[in-house]
Write a protein that holds these residues in place. Structure first.
Motif, short mmCIF file in Angstrom:
data_model
loop_
_atom_site.label_atom_id
_atom_site.label_comp_id
_atom_site.label_asym_id
_atom_site.label_seq_id
_atom_site.Cartn_x
_atom_site.Cartn_y
_atom_site.Cartn_z
N GLU A 135 -1.57 0.30 -7.60
CA GLU A 135 -2.71 1.29 -8.35
C GLU A 135 -3.14 0.63 -9.44
O GLU A 135 -4.36 0.44 -9.63
N VAL A 136 -2.54 -0.18 -10.37
CA VAL A 136 -3.07 -0.96 -11.55
C VAL A 136 -3.94 -1.94 -11.17
O VAL A 136 -5.06 -2.21 -11.44
N ALA A 137 -3.39 -2.86 -10.01
CA ALA A 137 -4.14 -4.06 -9.57
C ALA A 137 -5.46 -3.67 -8.97
O ALA A 137 -6.42 -4.15 -9.10
N THR A 138 -5.40 -2.50 -8.20
CA THR A 138 -6.69 -1.94 -7.63
C THR A 138 -7.55 -1.60 -8.57
O THR A 138 -8.82 -1.83 -8.28
N GLU A 139 -7.26 -0.88 -9.29
CA GLU A 139 -8.01 -0.57 -10.61
C GLU A 139 -8.70 -1.65 -11.35
O GLU A 139 -9.95 -1.45 -11.70
N MET A 140 -8.03 -2.53 -11.41
CA MET A 140 -8.43 -3.69 -11.99
C MET A 140 -9.21 -4.83 -11.21
O MET A 140 -10.03 -5.68 -11.58
N GLY A 141 -9.29 -4.38 -9.98
CA GLY A 141 -9.66 -5.18 -9.06
C GLY A 141 -9.39 -6.60 -8.88
O GLY A 141 -10.04 -7.61 -8.46
N VAL A 142 -7.94 -6.57 -8.94
CA VAL A 142 -7.42 -7.97 -8.68
C VAL A 142 -6.15 -7.97 -7.79
O VAL A 142 -5.70 -6.69 -7.29
N THR A 143 -5.51 -9.03 -7.08
CA THR A 143 -4.36 -9.18 -6.27
C THR A 143 -3.24 -9.54 -7.26
O THR A 143 -3.33 -10.64 -7.80
N ALA A 144 -2.20 -8.70 -7.27
CA ALA A 144 -0.93 -9.13 -7.87
C ALA A 144 0.12 -9.87 -7.01
O ALA A 144 0.46 -9.28 -5.87
N PRO A 145 0.38 -10.97 -7.21
CA PRO A 145 1.60 -11.85 -6.39
C PRO A 145 2.83 -11.33 -6.68
O PRO A 145 3.18 -11.08 -8.14
N VAL A 146 3.56 -10.96 -5.64
CA VAL A 146 4.92 -10.18 -5.87
C VAL A 146 5.95 -10.77 -4.93
O VAL A 146 5.48 -11.32 -3.88
N THR A 147 7.10 -10.72 -5.29
CA THR A 147 8.24 -10.89 -4.68
C THR A 147 9.13 -9.47 -4.86
O THR A 147 8.84 -8.69 -5.77
N VAL A 148 9.93 -9.25 -3.95
CA VAL A 148 11.11 -8.14 -4.18
C VAL A 148 12.20 -8.76 -4.40
O VAL A 148 12.81 -9.48 -3.74
N ARG A 149 12.79 -7.74 -5.60
CA ARG A 149 14.36 -8.22 -5.67
C ARG A 149 15.07 -7.49 -4.98
O ARG A 149 15.14 -6.28 -4.92
N VAL A 150 15.80 -8.21 -4.13
CA VAL A 150 16.74 -7.58 -3.09
C VAL A 150 18.00 -7.78 -3.80
O VAL A 150 18.56 -8.70 -4.12
N ASN A 151 18.89 -6.86 -3.50
CA ASN A 151 20.57 -6.55 -4.04
C ASN A 151 21.18 -6.77 -2.81
O ASN A 151 21.28 -6.07 -1.93
#
Length: 421
Positions: A135-151
């Motif tokens: 939601e935040v990235a969309t509001e700012m018009g950017v794309t957030a690079p992500v990983t998921v921390r897996v347990n």
């Protein structure tokens, strides 16, 4: 190896006598060795040589700006867990594309901050966080690079308070649910899944838990790629331990750790990120304190020093061991005395060591707590209205105070008394 050695009967930090620093700065204080920081960072770059990689220093282990700048200028990335740590990394001159943002409680305000100034990736810890970032990235018009921390539900075989990879720990998403989480990321706007993150704990002295976790990450990488995800980066966390007790067997070396990485994930063609903190900064720092009194007790003697649990909380919090040595080298063969080494805070928990054998000491003598460069000053507080103690950086025969001891007036001025009082 560190650079705190006796010379002419006096403990030195590189080429600087600790008695000289104490005379100018006062006790207690922390002192860090530039040469040791550089050497330990270099061990990790050597361990991953030939692989595309980034060594991200865990800022939570030591967040002093001078330390961060020194490592940043050597090419280190930074692993941060708060907006404050991100600001420190930026202030130290580390560019956003070398900063990864970890931590289980990222706020929307922090997300906006790092998206506006630059970030290498967010290591996502939960699905609510994932959706908030979208939601935040969309509001700012950017794309957030992500990983998921897996347990991965792997026992790190370390202290319970710093184990992070078991199913009962608060960190990450169960690895068994990773494929559905990555599918949701692919369907959300504003997110780009660039890789996988895992971190199983701190102060690990056995490589087998790393091997187990990384083997599971390798399997997950192949599954996610089969699902159509472009997994090109693996953040393998940190956690390699250091020898707090010199009499004990040494933990594995970074080169051995690097070999585990090569054997488990080296064939995947992924860029490798690691997040060491303690092994880089731990043995690069010591705390120097002065003896106030030697008190004869019932069946034991107490060495009462001018540092306390607010300055170095690890023994009180983790029952942690630190080697404690006199700054003036004892004569060979001197008879040992046995002390409980304690601080002046009004809690029994303000105890650094019990029944520790040392050369006899007296009021005014200096002692050094070894292996205090990580989770030392960074965890300090002003409990009992005790000022934070100075931090000093040594390079060769030079030293500089890199954090001043605040005055009592500065401490008091931070409080405000309301008008009605």
């Amino acid at each position: 190896m560190d650079h705190f050695l006796y010379r002419d009967g006096i403990l030195h930090a590189e080429d600087v006598s600790l008695t000289d620093i104490a005379a100018q700065v006062g006790t207690p204080f922390y002192v860090y060795s530039t040469a040791t920081l550089e050497r330990h960072f270099g061990l990790f770059t050597e361990a991953l040589s030939g692989m595309e990689h980034l060594v991200c220093f865990a800022v939570k282990s030591n967040s002093n700006l001078a330390v961060l700048k020194l490592l940043g200028e050597m090419g280190a990335g930074m692993d941060v867990v708060s907006g404050g740590e991100y600001r420190r990394a930026i202030a130290a001159g580390v560019p956003g594309d070398r900063i990864v943002f970890s931590g289980v409680g990222k706020t929307r305000e922090e997300m906006r901050l790092v998206l506006s100034q630059g970030i290498r990736q967010f290591n996502l810890e939960s699905e609510p966080e994932m959706r908030a970032l979208s939601e935040v990235a969309t509001e700012m018009g950017v794309t957030a690079p992500v990983t998921v921390r897996v347990n991965p539900d792997v026992d790190a075989r370390t202290h319970a308070k710093i184990a992070t990879g078991k199913s009962e720990n608060k960190f990450g998403i169960p690895i068994s649910r990773a494929r559905e989480v990555y599918a949701e990321i692919a369907a959300l706007p504003g997110l780009d899944a660039v890789g996988i993150d895992v971190h199983i704990g701190s102060q690990l002295t056995d490589l087998e838990p790393f091997r187990q976790a990384y083997t599971k990450v390798a399997e997950l990488t192949r599954e996610l790629r089969a699902d159509g995800h472009d997994i090109r980066r693996l953040d393998l966390g940190g956690g390699l331990g250091i020898p707090y007790e010199r009499s004990n067997d040494a933990p594995p070396l970074p080169i051995e750790y690097g070999q585990v990485i090569r054997e488990t994930v080296g064939d995947l063609g992924c860029e490798i990120e690691i997040e060491p903190g303690r092994l880089i900064s731990g043995n690069a720092g010591i705390m120097v304190t002065g003896v106030i009194y030697v008190k004869e007790g019932e069946g034991r003697d107490f060495l009462i020093v001018d540092s306390a649990m607010n300055d170095l909380v690890r023994p009180a919090m983790y029952e942690a061991h630190h080697d404690i040595v006199p700054v003036v080298e004892p004569e060979p063969g001197v008879d040992q005395a046995r002390y409980d080494i304690v601080g002046p805070i009004c809690e029994t928990g303000d105890t650094f060591a019990k029944a520790r054998d040392m050369a006899p000491l007296k009021a005014g003598d200096l002692v050094a707590f070894r292996s205090a460069g990580a989770y030392g000053a960074v965890m300090a507080s002003e409990y009992n209205s005790r000022p934070l103690i100075p931090e000093v950086l040594v390079m060769g025969d030079q030293f500089a105070v890199i954090r001043e001891r605040p005055t009592y007036e500065e401490m008091l001025e931070r409080d405000t008394i309301p008008a009605w009082l």
